[in-house]
Design an enzyme around this catalytic site. Structure first.
Site, PDB file in Angstrom:
ATOM      1  N   ASP A   1       0.838  -1.203   0.000  1.00  0.00           N
ATOM      2  CA  ASP A   1       0.000   0.000   0.000  1.00  0.00           C
ATOM      3  C   ASP A   1       0.875   1.256   0.000  1.00  0.00           C
ATOM      4  O   ASP A   1       0.363   2.378  -0.048  1.00  0.00           O
ATOM      5  CB  ASP A   1      -1.010  -0.008   1.153  1.00  0.00           C
ATOM      6  CG  ASP A   1      -0.352  -0.114   2.510  1.00  0.00           C
ATOM      7  OD1 ASP A   1       0.887  -0.205   2.580  1.00  0.00           O
ATOM      8  OD2 ASP A   1      -1.075  -0.101   3.519  1.00  0.00           O
ATOM      9  N   SER A   2       2.201   1.063  -0.006  1.00  0.00           N
ATOM     10  CA  SER A   2       3.118   2.185  -0.241  1.00  0.00           C
ATOM     11  C   SER A   2       2.879   2.766  -1.639  1.00  0.00           C
ATOM     12  O   SER A   2       3.370   3.853  -1.947  1.00  0.00           O
ATOM     13  CB  SER A   2       4.575   1.743  -0.082  1.00  0.00           C
ATOM     14  OG  SER A   2       4.825   0.564  -0.821  1.00  0.00           O
TER      15      SER A   2
ATOM     16  N   ASP B   1      -1.047  -6.074  -0.226  1.00  0.00           N
ATOM     17  CA  ASP B   1      -1.499  -5.455   1.026  1.00  0.00           C
ATOM     18  C   ASP B   1      -3.002  -5.232   1.017  1.00  0.00           C
ATOM     19  O   ASP B   1      -3.546  -4.692   0.046  1.00  0.00           O
ATOM     20  CB  ASP B   1      -0.848  -4.072   1.188  1.00  0.00           C
ATOM     21  CG  ASP B   1       0.424  -4.116   2.012  1.00  0.00           C
ATOM     22  OD1 ASP B   1       0.597  -5.066   2.795  1.00  0.00           O
ATOM     23  OD2 ASP B   1       1.246  -3.192   1.856  1.00  0.00           O
TER      24      ASP B   1
ATOM     25  N   GLU C   1      -1.617  -5.557   8.456  1.00  0.00           N
ATOM     26  CA  GLU C   1      -0.837  -4.967   9.535  1.00  0.00           C
ATOM     27  C   GLU C   1      -1.521  -5.191  10.884  1.00  0.00           C
ATOM     28  O   GLU C   1      -2.720  -4.979  11.010  1.00  0.00           O
ATOM     29  CB  GLU C   1      -0.679  -3.450   9.307  1.00  0.00           C
ATOM     30  CG  GLU C   1       0.127  -3.119   8.073  1.00  0.00           C
ATOM     31  CD  GLU C   1       0.331  -1.613   7.882  1.00  0.00           C
ATOM     32  OE1 GLU C   1      -0.044  -0.814   8.771  1.00  0.00           O
ATOM     33  OE2 GLU C   1       0.886  -1.246   6.824  1.00  0.00           O
TER      34      GLU C   1
ATOM     35  N   GLU D   1       8.943  -4.230  10.573  1.00  0.00           N
ATOM     36  CA  GLU D   1       9.407  -2.950  10.035  1.00  0.00           C
ATOM     37  C   GLU D   1       9.972  -2.069  11.138  1.00  0.00           C
ATOM     38  O   GLU D   1       9.340  -1.834  12.170  1.00  0.00           O
ATOM     39  CB  GLU D   1       8.235  -2.237   9.321  1.00  0.00           C
ATOM     40  CG  GLU D   1       8.648  -0.901   8.730  1.00  0.00           C
ATOM     41  CD  GLU D   1       7.655  -0.347   7.700  1.00  0.00           C
ATOM     42  OE1 GLU D   1       6.707  -1.058   7.307  1.00  0.00           O
ATOM     43  OE2 GLU D   1       7.858   0.811   7.288  1.00  0.00           O
TER      44      GLU D   1
HETATM   45  O1  KIV Z   1       3.573  -1.146   1.618  1.00  0.00           O
HETATM   46  C1  KIV Z   1       4.754  -1.507   1.667  1.00  0.00           C
HETATM   47  O2  KIV Z   1       5.577  -1.190   0.793  1.00  0.00           O
HETATM   48  C2  KIV Z   1       5.178  -2.324   2.796  1.00  0.00           C
HETATM   49  C3  KIV Z   1       6.636  -2.560   2.961  1.00  0.00           C
HETATM   50  C4  KIV Z   1       7.286  -1.354   3.504  1.00  0.00           C
HETATM   51  C5  KIV Z   1       6.915  -3.758   3.781  1.00  0.00           C
HETATM   52  O3  KIV Z   1       4.374  -2.742   3.556  1.00  0.00           O
END
Ligand code: KIV
Length: 271
Positions: A51-52, A90, A122, A189
């Site tokens: 979700d980044s 995610d 998460e 993380e």
């Molecule tokens: O969303 C993401 O990129 C992540 C990584 C930082 C593990 O969850």
């Protein structure tokens, strides 16, 4: 040849074998077809449609705004490109917390509409019901503990988590809980390296770190960060392998100059 270089497709089972053999697992994010294709053919074990994407692809300040439909769009493109890697997606903010039935329907949409191999969510004990329900439908789940960016407004800051004993103990318990519920792996993380090592040794499932030191079973980075496409984000744990921001900027300036001077297109570049 090692187990993970001769497999046709990396599965959660392959990852657990890699941990057993002490082989480190490589994981990177990707959000689109073109980059996912390169990452996959380079031999990465796991592609995370993180979700980044909310930050990197859409320019939001946090990961909170990205929607399930947008995650599905990104994941579908990545899955089309990934011939070998395990694609993990995610579940975005607001699609699994506090309502395990909604969590299951979000996970099912991801699996059905994208063809991905697993989902990541998460949290620890507070989302255990959602984890259990998703797993009951046969969907592999990866956990994510430590700095969980979807909770940034609760934390108030992106500093290292679990430095204090109380939070560290809670994290260790949560890791054991996620394993006992049936998660196939956990991302840790931005926590102290010694704590991450302790967690990785305490569970049989693979533990993948980001800013969690070397004593874990593998590493994950955000692709755009490690390629140097992003510049504003520079945590200590980030190793930049390229400086693509500058390279692309130079190429674009070159192109602009060529267009203005009518150097482009030349005789060979026309019909
Ligand atoms: O969303 C993401 O990129 C992540 C990584 C930082 C593990 O969850």
């Amino acid at each position: 040849m090692s187990v993970h270089t001769n497999v046709k497709r990396v599965t959660t089972h392959v990852l657990s074998e890699m941990k057993l053999r002490g082989e480190k697992i490589s994981m990177l994010t990707a959000y689109d077809f073109s980059l996912a294709k390169i990452v996959d053919s380079a031999g990465i074990d796991v592609i995370l449609v993180g979700d980044s994407a909310s930050n990197v692809m859409a320019g939001h300040e946090t990961t909170l705004p990205i929607t399930l439909d947008q995650m599905i769009y990104h994941a579908t493109a990545v899955v089309r490109a990934a011939k070998r890697s395990l694609v993990v997606v995610d579940l975005p903010f607001g699609t699994y917390q506090g309502n395990s039935i909604e969590a299951l329907s979000s996970a099912i949409r991801i699996m059905k509409e994208t063809g991905a191999g697993a989902v990541k969510i998460e949290g620890g004990r507070e989302i255990s019901e959602s984890v259990t329900r998703i797993l009951s439908a046969g969907v592999p789940v990866m956990g994510h503990l430590g700095l969980t960016p979807q909770s940034i407004h609760k934390f108030g800051t992106y500093v290292v988590r679990a430095r204090e004993e109380e939070e560290a103990n809670r994290l260790k318990e949560d890791a054991l809980l996620l394993e006992s519920l049936g998660c196939f792996g956990i991302v840790l993380e931005k926590i102290p390296a010694s704590l991450a090592g302790e967690v990785a040794r305490s569970v049989k499932i693979p533990v993948i770190g980001i800013g969690a030191g070397p004593q874990v079973d593998g590493q994950v980075l955000v692709l755009h960060d490690m390629l140097g496409l992003t510049r504003e984000f520079s945590p200590r744990f980030l190793r930049r392998y390229l400086n693509l921001y500058e390279e692309i900027e130079q190429a674009v300036k070159h192109y602009i100059g060529d267009v203005r001077s009518v150097d482009f297109p030349n005789e060979k570049e026309q019909y």
